[in-house]
Write a protein that holds these residues in place. Structure first.
Motif, short mmCIF file in Angstrom:
data_model
loop_
_atom_site.label_atom_id
_atom_site.label_comp_id
_atom_site.label_asym_id
_atom_site.label_seq_id
_atom_site.Cartn_x
_atom_site.Cartn_y
_atom_site.Cartn_z
N GLN A 122 0.82 -1.22 0.00
CA GLN A 122 0.00 0.00 0.00
C GLN A 122 0.85 1.26 0.00
O GLN A 122 0.52 2.25 -0.67
CB GLN A 122 -0.93 -0.02 1.22
CG GLN A 122 -1.96 -1.13 1.14
CD GLN A 122 -2.82 -1.19 2.38
OE1 GLN A 122 -3.83 -0.51 2.49
NE2 GLN A 122 -2.40 -2.00 3.34
N LYS A 180 -5.97 -15.09 -0.64
CA LYS A 180 -5.08 -13.97 -0.35
C LYS A 180 -4.85 -13.10 -1.58
O LYS A 180 -4.87 -11.86 -1.49
CB LYS A 180 -3.75 -14.50 0.19
CG LYS A 180 -3.86 -15.17 1.55
CD LYS A 180 -2.51 -15.70 2.02
CE LYS A 180 -2.63 -16.38 3.38
NZ LYS A 180 -1.33 -16.92 3.87
N TRP A 213 -7.85 -10.93 -2.21
CA TRP A 213 -7.91 -9.81 -1.26
C TRP A 213 -6.93 -8.71 -1.65
O TRP A 213 -7.25 -7.52 -1.58
CB TRP A 213 -7.61 -10.33 0.14
CG TRP A 213 -7.62 -9.28 1.20
CD1 TRP A 213 -8.70 -8.66 1.75
CD2 TRP A 213 -6.47 -8.73 1.87
NE1 TRP A 213 -8.30 -7.76 2.73
CE2 TRP A 213 -6.94 -7.78 2.82
CE3 TRP A 213 -5.10 -8.96 1.77
CZ2 TRP A 213 -6.09 -7.07 3.65
CZ3 TRP A 213 -4.24 -8.25 2.59
CH2 TRP A 213 -4.73 -7.31 3.51
N GLY A 245 -8.57 -7.01 -4.74
CA GLY A 245 -9.84 -6.34 -4.51
C GLY A 245 -9.83 -5.33 -3.40
O GLY A 245 -10.43 -4.26 -3.52
N GLU A 246 -9.15 -5.65 -2.29
CA GLU A 246 -9.17 -4.76 -1.12
C GLU A 246 -8.02 -3.76 -1.13
O GLU A 246 -8.20 -2.59 -0.83
CB GLU A 246 -9.12 -5.60 0.16
CG GLU A 246 -9.27 -4.80 1.45
CD GLU A 246 -10.68 -4.25 1.66
OE1 GLU A 246 -10.84 -3.38 2.54
OE2 GLU A 246 -11.60 -4.68 0.94
N LEU A 247 -6.83 -4.22 -1.48
CA LEU A 247 -5.66 -3.33 -1.42
C LEU A 247 -5.37 -2.66 -2.76
O LEU A 247 -4.61 -1.70 -2.81
CB LEU A 247 -4.43 -4.10 -0.95
CG LEU A 247 -4.50 -4.73 0.44
CD1 LEU A 247 -3.11 -5.15 0.92
CD2 LEU A 247 -5.16 -3.80 1.47
N LYS A 283 -5.13 -0.02 4.68
CA LYS A 283 -6.05 -0.99 5.27
C LYS A 283 -5.25 -2.13 5.88
O LYS A 283 -4.07 -2.33 5.57
CB LYS A 283 -7.01 -1.51 4.20
CG LYS A 283 -7.82 -0.39 3.54
CD LYS A 283 -8.68 -0.91 2.39
CE LYS A 283 -9.43 0.23 1.71
NZ LYS A 283 -10.25 -0.25 0.56
N ARG A 286 -5.62 -6.27 7.96
CA ARG A 286 -6.41 -7.44 8.31
C ARG A 286 -5.72 -8.15 9.47
O ARG A 286 -4.49 -8.25 9.50
CB ARG A 286 -6.51 -8.38 7.10
CG ARG A 286 -7.35 -9.64 7.35
CD ARG A 286 -7.34 -10.53 6.11
NE ARG A 286 -8.06 -11.76 6.36
CZ ARG A 286 -9.19 -12.14 5.78
NH1 ARG A 286 -9.76 -11.34 4.89
NH2 ARG A 286 -9.76 -13.29 6.08
#
Length: 339
Positions: free
Chosen positions: A167, A185, A188, A191-193, A307, A309
């Motif tokens: 990030q 993983k 994620w 899609g998320e990072l 973000k 996790r």
């Protein structure tokens, strides 16, 4: 308040290969109330980190090994229970080095960081807003130094260090290729990072996929794994590439040197001909950056620019199995034990 009973996990034997439950022992022992200047802490969260495997070995390293019969080392988020120190009062949450135990008695002067219970969540002081996050920040800032448009590759990218590196590299304007184990993983990470490419190192054609993902080569490789991932990365490093090395988790359970062939000559030749900077580091090398890290990371977390996790394990007694799983790559995010 009378003396309390402390439950602790001590190192019972030095492991050969992967650590086993039989190499730990759970004990109970009384702790006295704090003397003048001391603080009695109740550990609420325990960090599990790859470096702990090295501390179980005997021999020279950057930190002394945990002695047999002594409490396993580890960072904690802890609550002040009793205080005989003017700066701390019952109920304060602090970042400490309380180890694998429910309580610890410390010198109040050694406690440096008081935690806000709400912003961000206290457990993040063991992950993205603590040592792993700072490792990513310092290694990328001081050694990696990615420029906009450069290609950054990071291994173990679903862990707390790797996810933060990915990030921060994006915030620098770099193109990021993230490597992790398993489809959940990599999904994620995409899609998320929002990484540019996410690759599963378990794929049989991983090396070919990595080569296809970096058509202009690799400018920065943040190394915390080693093994076959590094083997695939090495021939793709550009001239003047930078390689911050903070860990080699693929080798922490090795009981003997890896079998040949000897790759050292090829490695050194590549470093020489491509003028690559390879630097091992500890986050403690860059402590002057810590106040800046706390300020910037706190802001990024509040703004949602970074973000994270967490992979939460319940109960101190499950810490040994949690560490063994971490070393196998089973964690998805920062692995912490909730006490």
């Amino acid at each position: 308040m009378s003396a309390i009973t402390n439950t602790r996990i001590v190192l019972a034997a030095r492991p050969q290969g992967e650590p086993k439950a039989s190499e730990f022992r759970i004990e109970q022992a009384p702790l006295p109330l704090p003397a003048r200047g001391q603080v009695l802490l109740r550990n609420r969260w325990l960090s599990l980190d790859p470096y702990m495997r090295g501390r179980m070995n005997e021999g020279r390293s950057y930190a002394p090994p945990v002695a047999l019969g002594e409490v396993m080392d580890g960072g904690t988020v802890s609550e002040v229970v009793e205080s005989a120190h003017a700066d701390w009062k019952p109920g304060d949450l602090v970042l400490a080095h309380g180890g694998w135990q429910t309580h610890v008695l410390v010198d109040g002067d050694t406690l440096r960081r008081r935690l806000d219970p709400d912003d961000p969540p206290p457990s993040t002081a063991l992950g993205v807003y603590g040592m792993p996050g700072f490792t990513a920040y310092a290694g990328l800032h001081e050694i990696g130094r990615p420029a906009a448009g450069e290609t950054v590759v990071v291994a173990a990218a679903a862990g707390p260090v790797g996810a933060t590196v990915a990030q921060l590299a994006k915030l620098h304007g770099a193109r990021v290729v993230a490597i992790a184990g398993g489809q959940a993983k990599t999904a994620w990470l995409r899609g998320e990072l929002g990484v540019d490419v996410a690759l599963d190192h378990r794929a049989t054609d991983f090396a070919a996929r990595l080569q296809a993902a970096v058509p202009e080569g690799i400018d920065v490789y943040f190394e915390n794994v080693g093994g076959h991932v590094f083997d695939a990365v090495l021939p793709l490093l550009n001239d003047y590439a930078r390689v911050p090395v903070c860990g080699l988790v693929a080798h922490y359970n090795d009981a003997a040197p890896s079998p040949g062939p000897d790759r050292v000559p090829a490695l050194l030749a590549t470093i020489l001909t491509r003028r690559i900077t390879v630097r091992g580091f500890l986050q403690s090398d860059f402590l002057s950056l810590y106040p800046e890290f706390l300020r910037q990371m706190g802001q990024w977390l509040r703004q949602g620019k970074v973000k994270y996790r967490e992979d939460v394990i319940e109960g101190l007694e499950n810490a040994p199995a949690g560490l063994a799983g971490l070393l196998r790559g089973e964690n998805f995010g920062k692995r912490v034990v909730k006490l």
